[in-house]
Design an enzyme around this catalytic site. Sequence first.
Site, PDB file in Angstrom:
ATOM      1  N   TYR A 135       0.806  -1.219   0.000  1.00 38.53           N
ATOM      2  CA  TYR A 135       0.000   0.000   0.000  1.00 38.53           C
ATOM      3  C   TYR A 135       0.843   1.276   0.000  1.00 38.53           C
ATOM      4  O   TYR A 135       0.301   2.365   0.033  1.00 38.53           O
ATOM      5  CB  TYR A 135      -0.943   0.003   1.210  1.00 38.53           C
ATOM      6  N   LYS A 210       3.045 -14.769   3.735  1.00 36.52           N
ATOM      7  CA  LYS A 210       3.289 -15.658   2.598  1.00 36.52           C
ATOM      8  C   LYS A 210       4.811 -15.781   2.542  1.00 36.52           C
ATOM      9  O   LYS A 210       5.453 -15.502   1.523  1.00 36.52           O
ATOM     10  CB  LYS A 210       2.684 -15.028   1.323  1.00 36.52           C
ATOM     11  N   ASP A 271     -12.579  -9.197   4.119  1.00 35.27           N
ATOM     12  CA  ASP A 271     -13.829  -9.336   3.361  1.00 35.27           C
ATOM     13  C   ASP A 271     -14.396 -10.740   3.575  1.00 35.27           C
ATOM     14  O   ASP A 271     -15.606 -10.920   3.726  1.00 35.27           O
ATOM     15  CB  ASP A 271     -13.609  -9.086   1.858  1.00 35.27           C
TER      16      ASP A 271
END
Length: 376
Positions: A135, A210, A271
Amino acid sequence: MYNIALIPGDGIGPEIIKEGKKVIDAASCRYGIKINWTEYPFGAEHYLKTGELLPDAALKEMEAMDAVYLGAVGDPRVKPGILEKEILLKARFYFDQYINLRPIKLYKGVPCPLKDKNPEDINFYVVRENTEDFYIGIGGRFKGVEQEDNLEVLRELYKTKIKVNFNLEQEEELAYQIGLISRPGAQRVIKYAFELAKKKGMNRVTSVDKANVLTNIYGLWRDVFEEISTQYPDIETEFSFVDAITMWFVRKPEWFKVVVTPNMFGDIITDLGAMIQGGLGIAAGGNINPEGVSMFEPIHGSAPKYKGKSIANPIATILAGAMMLDCLGEVKAAKVIEDAVEKVLSEGKVRSHDLGGDSSTEQVGDEVVEKLKLSL
Ligand code: IPM
Ligand code: MN
């Protein structure tokens, strides 16, 4: 007395924020809290009219306030990325709101899409890092050979790894985006997650990454997590890869207590979290700087197609309002709001469309105020 900036924003934003403000005012009144709201017009309409997004002068003003309460930004008339980056992300970065706290809680009476899962099974926190990772906005997109310097480096890197041929001279394109994690950036959010677990009496913190592929940034994230965890010997810890955690959120949500995650994975998994708690209409979040100005918002977007129809569910925004009061130290006022929401949801008489009812946005807000008054 608190000074709070109100940014209703786009789409359903104004409708839901109106209900949130109404509920906050009702709870505040009872506890002798005075809120001085300053409304700002920022969003698509204002941008299209004036070309202004979120000016520095407004940020400066808000800096002197206690919090920001935001509806949603996003509008089909504006190219994706402009409002999101220049309003929402700009505020998160400007105020250094390094924590994005997103509770995943299935309230009684809310239909859950997971078979055989009940409110006892779905009740945890996602602590999303909010200022780093992918971001940070550093990257580039190339077509042709104008920006030779960077391109040569990228071309060489690319050639060593990838078999496909690309030829920039023939106007083929290339794009890259950089993710960055810093040690202090990881430390502060991971520390917050452990402190949250301690405060809530939750005995497990799960770290998401990850690190099996993006070994640099998430390798550092892991090291920091391990280092911080040694300061909390009573709290159990574990690592989960992001792909695996999406599976476990569905298979065994009852396992999770506090989940701490880098920014982008946090965006994605919350989400999913919203779905298992009954939908985006319920999911609230806080962009928190514990030492500065924090900003509270529903995690859903502006849902332009429902704009002006009064069918959006205001509960996520109302719960974000409760989080805001809690963060300001108004714990009792926050609690009565959450309790009132809980009653409305479990009773199920007044329900918005997303939950299978036909009540309007306003009726849901009014009902929360009713329940709140009864409990005082
Ligand atoms: C969210 C949103 C934002 C994000 C967008 C609108 C910039 O999806 O708050 O989850 O990616 O953080
Ligand atoms: Mn998101």
